[in-house]
Design a protein around this motif. Structure first.
Motif, mmCIF file in Angstrom:
data_model
loop_
_atom_site.group_PDB
_atom_site.id
_atom_site.type_symbol
_atom_site.label_atom_id
_atom_site.label_comp_id
_atom_site.label_asym_id
_atom_site.label_seq_id
_atom_site.Cartn_x
_atom_site.Cartn_y
_atom_site.Cartn_z
ATOM 1 N N VAL A 154 0.835 -1.200 0.000
ATOM 2 C CA VAL A 154 0.000 0.000 0.000
ATOM 3 C C VAL A 154 0.873 1.255 0.000
ATOM 4 O O VAL A 154 0.635 2.200 -0.767
ATOM 5 C CB VAL A 154 -0.946 -0.005 1.216
ATOM 6 N N LEU A 155 1.900 1.266 0.839
ATOM 7 C CA LEU A 155 2.789 2.421 0.911
ATOM 8 C C LEU A 155 3.496 2.644 -0.420
ATOM 9 O O LEU A 155 3.632 3.786 -0.886
ATOM 10 C CB LEU A 155 3.814 2.219 2.027
ATOM 11 N N GLU A 156 3.920 1.564 -1.055
ATOM 12 C CA GLU A 156 4.594 1.673 -2.346
ATOM 13 C C GLU A 156 3.682 2.296 -3.398
ATOM 14 O O GLU A 156 4.104 3.178 -4.162
ATOM 15 C CB GLU A 156 5.039 0.279 -2.789
ATOM 16 N N CYS A 157 2.424 1.863 -3.434
ATOM 17 C CA CYS A 157 1.468 2.431 -4.393
ATOM 18 C C CYS A 157 1.241 3.918 -4.133
ATOM 19 O O CYS A 157 1.231 4.723 -5.064
ATOM 20 C CB CYS A 157 0.137 1.687 -4.304
ATOM 21 N N LEU A 158 1.051 4.276 -2.870
ATOM 22 C CA LEU A 158 0.782 5.670 -2.532
ATOM 23 C C LEU A 158 2.001 6.543 -2.805
ATOM 24 O O LEU A 158 1.886 7.651 -3.338
ATOM 25 C CB LEU A 158 0.368 5.786 -1.062
ATOM 26 N N GLY A 163 1.594 12.018 -5.143
ATOM 27 C CA GLY A 163 0.634 12.917 -4.507
ATOM 28 C C GLY A 163 -0.774 12.790 -5.042
ATOM 29 O O GLY A 163 -1.693 13.411 -4.514
ATOM 30 N N ALA A 164 -0.983 11.985 -6.082
ATOM 31 C CA ALA A 164 -2.325 11.769 -6.621
ATOM 32 C C ALA A 164 -3.092 10.797 -5.730
ATOM 33 O O ALA A 164 -2.515 10.035 -4.959
ATOM 34 C CB ALA A 164 -2.243 11.220 -8.038
ATOM 35 N N THR A 165 -4.413 10.833 -5.832
ATOM 36 C CA THR A 165 -5.262 9.936 -5.059
ATOM 37 C C THR A 165 -5.279 8.550 -5.694
ATOM 38 O O THR A 165 -5.388 8.417 -6.903
ATOM 39 C CB THR A 165 -6.697 10.491 -4.983
ATOM 40 N N VAL A 166 -5.169 7.527 -4.853
ATOM 41 C CA VAL A 166 -5.218 6.133 -5.302
ATOM 42 C C VAL A 166 -6.486 5.515 -4.725
ATOM 43 O O VAL A 166 -6.720 5.578 -3.511
ATOM 44 C CB VAL A 166 -3.976 5.347 -4.824
ATOM 45 N N SER A 167 -7.308 4.928 -5.568
ATOM 46 C CA SER A 167 -8.573 4.362 -5.107
ATOM 47 C C SER A 167 -8.345 3.072 -4.339
ATOM 48 O O SER A 167 -7.335 2.383 -4.512
ATOM 49 C CB SER A 167 -9.504 4.087 -6.294
ATOM 50 N N ALA A 168 -9.308 2.728 -3.471
ATOM 51 C CA ALA A 168 -9.247 1.462 -2.751
ATOM 52 C C ALA A 168 -9.224 0.299 -3.727
ATOM 53 O O ALA A 168 -8.533 -0.707 -3.504
ATOM 54 C CB ALA A 168 -10.428 1.356 -1.790
ATOM 55 N N PRO A 201 3.996 13.823 12.033
ATOM 56 C CA PRO A 201 2.637 14.182 11.620
ATOM 57 C C PRO A 201 2.096 13.179 10.603
ATOM 58 O O PRO A 201 2.876 12.573 9.862
ATOM 59 C CB PRO A 201 2.805 15.568 10.985
ATOM 60 N N PRO A 202 0.755 13.001 10.568
ATOM 61 C CA PRO A 202 0.160 12.002 9.675
ATOM 62 C C PRO A 202 0.530 12.264 8.215
ATOM 63 O O PRO A 202 0.612 13.409 7.782
ATOM 64 C CB PRO A 202 -1.347 12.175 9.900
ATOM 65 N N MET A 203 0.732 11.172 7.462
ATOM 66 C CA MET A 203 1.141 11.308 6.060
ATOM 67 C C MET A 203 0.068 10.869 5.070
ATOM 68 O O MET A 203 0.106 11.276 3.914
ATOM 69 C CB MET A 203 2.411 10.477 5.800
ATOM 70 N N ILE A 204 -0.873 10.029 5.501
ATOM 71 C CA ILE A 204 -1.863 9.488 4.573
ATOM 72 C C ILE A 204 -3.201 10.193 4.769
ATOM 73 O O ILE A 204 -3.743 10.206 5.871
ATOM 74 C CB ILE A 204 -2.041 7.970 4.760
ATOM 75 N N GLU A 205 -3.708 10.770 3.701
ATOM 76 C CA GLU A 205 -4.987 11.476 3.738
ATOM 77 C C GLU A 205 -6.067 10.623 3.078
ATOM 78 O O GLU A 205 -5.838 10.029 2.018
ATOM 79 C CB GLU A 205 -4.869 12.799 2.991
ATOM 80 N N ARG A 213 -4.336 9.337 -0.426
ATOM 81 C CA ARG A 213 -3.133 9.913 -1.038
ATOM 82 C C ARG A 213 -2.121 10.239 0.033
ATOM 83 O O ARG A 213 -2.449 10.481 1.194
ATOM 84 C CB ARG A 213 -3.478 11.147 -1.868
ATOM 85 N N LEU A 214 -0.842 10.232 -0.396
ATOM 86 C CA LEU A 214 0.256 10.502 0.526
ATOM 87 C C LEU A 214 0.561 11.991 0.503
ATOM 88 O O LEU A 214 0.745 12.558 -0.579
ATOM 89 C CB LEU A 214 1.471 9.699 0.067
#
Length: 214
Positions: A154-158, A163-168, A201-205, A213-214
């Motif tokens: 998951v981290l690799e994909c994000l 910075g783009a949004t990745v869908s579930a 601070p949190p990194m995943i939004e 997105r990261l």
């Protein structure tokens, strides 16, 4: 790159503009020709009109995702409402651009998607986060992170999304196998664990209704 657009004049203008920007571009004008082209060529990016004759753009998108195509998909359509964008992303598209659009934005999005393809760097740095994709290692502020294979996936994909949004759905397809229940909350649970391990601070939004997105 492949441009799929049924309005011939627009398709040709897009093709010419992208070639002027330095891209190698093929242009087709209907869905059947698009499927034939993607079978014979592994394009880095497919600029895909949604409302196509012969085969609808949604069908092409589903087929590319189902075949695990390496191509990144930029959906291009006059239907630019929030629900339409969400629908396109949930089909497996990597990005979505409504018509009319500024050509500079199209070029920027295509370049961003191209950077997310197979030629993406082995080591990705995002602030104090380092993701070594080749060695399957990650660290934050120099401190190694202990991650499960799914968490790292998951981290690799994000991290690779720039910075783009990745869908579930995209995370499910890239990190889990075909037997996973698409209606399960496994992505949300994994993202929650990953958030805790990444610390503050949190990194995943969370982008409500779209993905992460990261």
């Amino acid at each position: 790159m492949l441009v799929v657009e049924d309005h011939i004049a627009l398709a040709n203008r897009i093709g010419e503009g992208l070639r002027d920007a330095g891209f190698a571009v093929d242009v087709v004008y209907d869905g059947a020709a698009a499927l034939e082209a993607t079978i014979s060529t592994a394009y880095d990016v497919v600029v895909l009109d949604r409302d196509l004759p012969a085969v609808h753009g949604d069908g092409i998108c589903r087929q590319l995702v189902r075949d695990e195509s390496p191509s990144r998909i930029l959906m291009l359509t006059a239907a630019a409402g929030v629900e339409d964008r969400v629908d396109g992303l949930e089909l497996g598209a990597d990005d979505y651009l409504g018509k009319p659009f500024a050509f500079a934005e199209l070029i920027a999005r295509v370049r961003a998607l191209g950077r997310r393809g197979p030629g993406s760097p082995a080591v990705v740095q995002r602030g104090d986060l380092m993701v070594d994709r080749a060695r399957h290692r990650a660290s934050r502020a120099g401190i190694p992170l202990t991650l499960t294979r799914k968490e790292f996936g998951v981290l690799e994909c994000l991290a690779g999304a720039g910075g783009a949004t990745v869908s579930a759905e995209e995370l499910l397809e890239h990190v889990w196998d075909a037997h996973i229940d698409p209606f399960s909350n496994t992505v949300a649970v994994t993202v929650g664990r990953l958030r805790r391990k990444l610390g503050d601070p949190p990194m995943i939004e969370t982008v409500t209704g779209v993905g992460y997105r990261l």
